[in-house]
Scaffold this motif. Structure first.
Motif, PDB file in Angstrom:
ATOM      1  N   GLY A  92      39.243   1.702 -66.148  1.00 18.21           N
ATOM      2  CA  GLY A  92      39.883   0.815 -67.111  1.00 18.21           C
ATOM      3  C   GLY A  92      38.974   0.434 -68.263  1.00 18.21           C
ATOM      4  O   GLY A  92      37.754   0.392 -68.122  1.00 18.21           O
ATOM      5  N   TYR A 108      43.381  -1.162 -70.114  1.00 13.50           N
ATOM      6  CA  TYR A 108      44.092   0.111 -70.196  1.00 13.50           C
ATOM      7  C   TYR A 108      43.456   1.115 -69.244  1.00 13.50           C
ATOM      8  O   TYR A 108      42.230   1.299 -69.227  1.00 13.50           O
ATOM      9  N   TYR A 109      44.315   1.766 -68.463  1.00 13.06           N
ATOM     10  CA  TYR A 109      43.873   2.725 -67.454  1.00 13.06           C
ATOM     11  C   TYR A 109      44.416   4.111 -67.770  1.00 13.06           C
ATOM     12  O   TYR A 109      45.588   4.267 -68.121  1.00 13.06           O
ATOM     13  N   ALA A 143      45.228  -6.052 -72.932  1.00 12.91           N
ATOM     14  CA  ALA A 143      45.297  -5.666 -71.523  1.00 12.91           C
ATOM     15  C   ALA A 143      44.104  -4.777 -71.191  1.00 12.91           C
ATOM     16  O   ALA A 143      43.377  -4.336 -72.093  1.00 12.91           O
ATOM     17  N   ASP A 161      49.610  -6.547 -76.879  1.00 12.38           N
ATOM     18  CA  ASP A 161      49.021  -5.304 -76.386  1.00 12.38           C
ATOM     19  C   ASP A 161      47.707  -5.554 -75.643  1.00 12.38           C
ATOM     20  O   ASP A 161      47.137  -4.618 -75.070  1.00 12.38           O
ATOM     21  N   ARG A 216      50.771  -4.021 -63.496  1.00 13.91           N
ATOM     22  CA  ARG A 216      50.428  -2.846 -64.292  1.00 13.91           C
ATOM     23  C   ARG A 216      51.716  -2.192 -64.780  1.00 13.91           C
ATOM     24  O   ARG A 216      52.685  -2.075 -64.037  1.00 13.91           O
ATOM     25  N   ARG A 224      48.664  -0.015 -68.490  1.00 18.16           N
ATOM     26  CA  ARG A 224      47.914  -1.207 -68.858  1.00 18.16           C
ATOM     27  C   ARG A 224      48.308  -2.359 -67.958  1.00 18.16           C
ATOM     28  O   ARG A 224      49.402  -2.391 -67.406  1.00 18.16           O
ATOM     29  N   GLN A 225      47.376  -3.304 -67.834  1.00 22.54           N
ATOM     30  CA  GLN A 225      47.631  -4.496 -67.037  1.00 22.54           C
ATOM     31  C   GLN A 225      47.073  -5.703 -67.772  1.00 22.54           C
ATOM     32  O   GLN A 225      45.862  -5.795 -67.998  1.00 22.54           O
ATOM     33  N   VAL A 285      52.519   2.986 -70.106  1.00 20.57           N
ATOM     34  CA  VAL A 285      52.402   2.970 -71.558  1.00 20.57           C
ATOM     35  C   VAL A 285      52.857   4.303 -72.149  1.00 20.57           C
ATOM     36  O   VAL A 285      53.727   4.343 -73.005  1.00 20.57           O
ATOM     37  N   GLN A 324      38.925  -2.524 -71.591  1.00 18.11           N
ATOM     38  CA  GLN A 324      39.588  -3.718 -72.094  1.00 18.11           C
ATOM     39  C   GLN A 324      39.937  -3.554 -73.570  1.00 18.11           C
ATOM     40  O   GLN A 324      39.098  -3.146 -74.388  1.00 18.11           O
ATOM     41  N   GLY A 368      37.762   1.030 -75.825  1.00 16.26           N
ATOM     42  CA  GLY A 368      38.347  -0.290 -75.882  1.00 16.26           C
ATOM     43  C   GLY A 368      37.497  -1.227 -76.732  1.00 16.26           C
ATOM     44  O   GLY A 368      36.381  -0.896 -77.137  1.00 16.26           O
ATOM     45  N   TRP A 420      48.762   6.914 -69.505  1.00 16.94           N
ATOM     46  CA  TRP A 420      48.069   5.651 -69.789  1.00 16.94           C
ATOM     47  C   TRP A 420      48.927   4.508 -69.270  1.00 16.94           C
ATOM     48  O   TRP A 420      50.152   4.495 -69.478  1.00 16.94           O
TER      49      TRP A 420
END
Length: 119
Positions: free
Chosen positions: A112, A94-95, A92, A90, A45, A38-39, A48, A114, A9, A36
């Motif tokens: 996660g 990302y997890y 967020a 975009d 959340r 994202r929040q 993706v 960023q 990230g 994947w």
């Protein structure tokens, strides 16, 4: 059991690219579908992209189709998310997530990473 750790990230300008990586532990990585999510701040959340255990099938949210690509390397226990043509929306956390091929819900999550896209 699977442990997940995301990398890659950062801050990028709109139109730029980033590649996220998710390293997994455990010898059964090839038995998990990977996703994947994202929040964004103040939002729920959202999904993706996802890839099946064999890597043969992928799925994307409409908002990222044509811009993002999910892939995996089962030998390296890693799943990737290549993000191109990034937009400010975009931005967020990302997890990475893992789901047994026998189940419907994702049961393992990373901490996660960023992603911030500046306009």
């Amino acid at each position: 059991q699977v442990q997940l750790m995301e990398y890659g990230g950062g801050l990028v300008q709109a139109g730029g690219s980033l590649r996220l990586s998710c390293a997994a532990s455990g010898r059964t990585f090839s038995s998990y579908d990977m996703g994947w999510f994202r929040q964004a701040p103040g939002k729920e959340r959202e999904f993706v992209a996802a890839i099946r255990s064999s890597g043969g099938n992928t799925d994307y949210a409409d908002s990222v189709k044509g811009r993002f690509t999910i892939s995996r390397d089962n030998a390296k226990l890693t799943v990737y998310l290549q993000m191109n043509s990034l937009k400010p929306e975009d931005t967020a956390v990302y997890y990475c997530a893992a789901k047994s091929i026998w189940l419907t819900e994702y049961g393992y999550w990373g901490q996660g990473t960023q992603v911030t896209v500046s306009s």
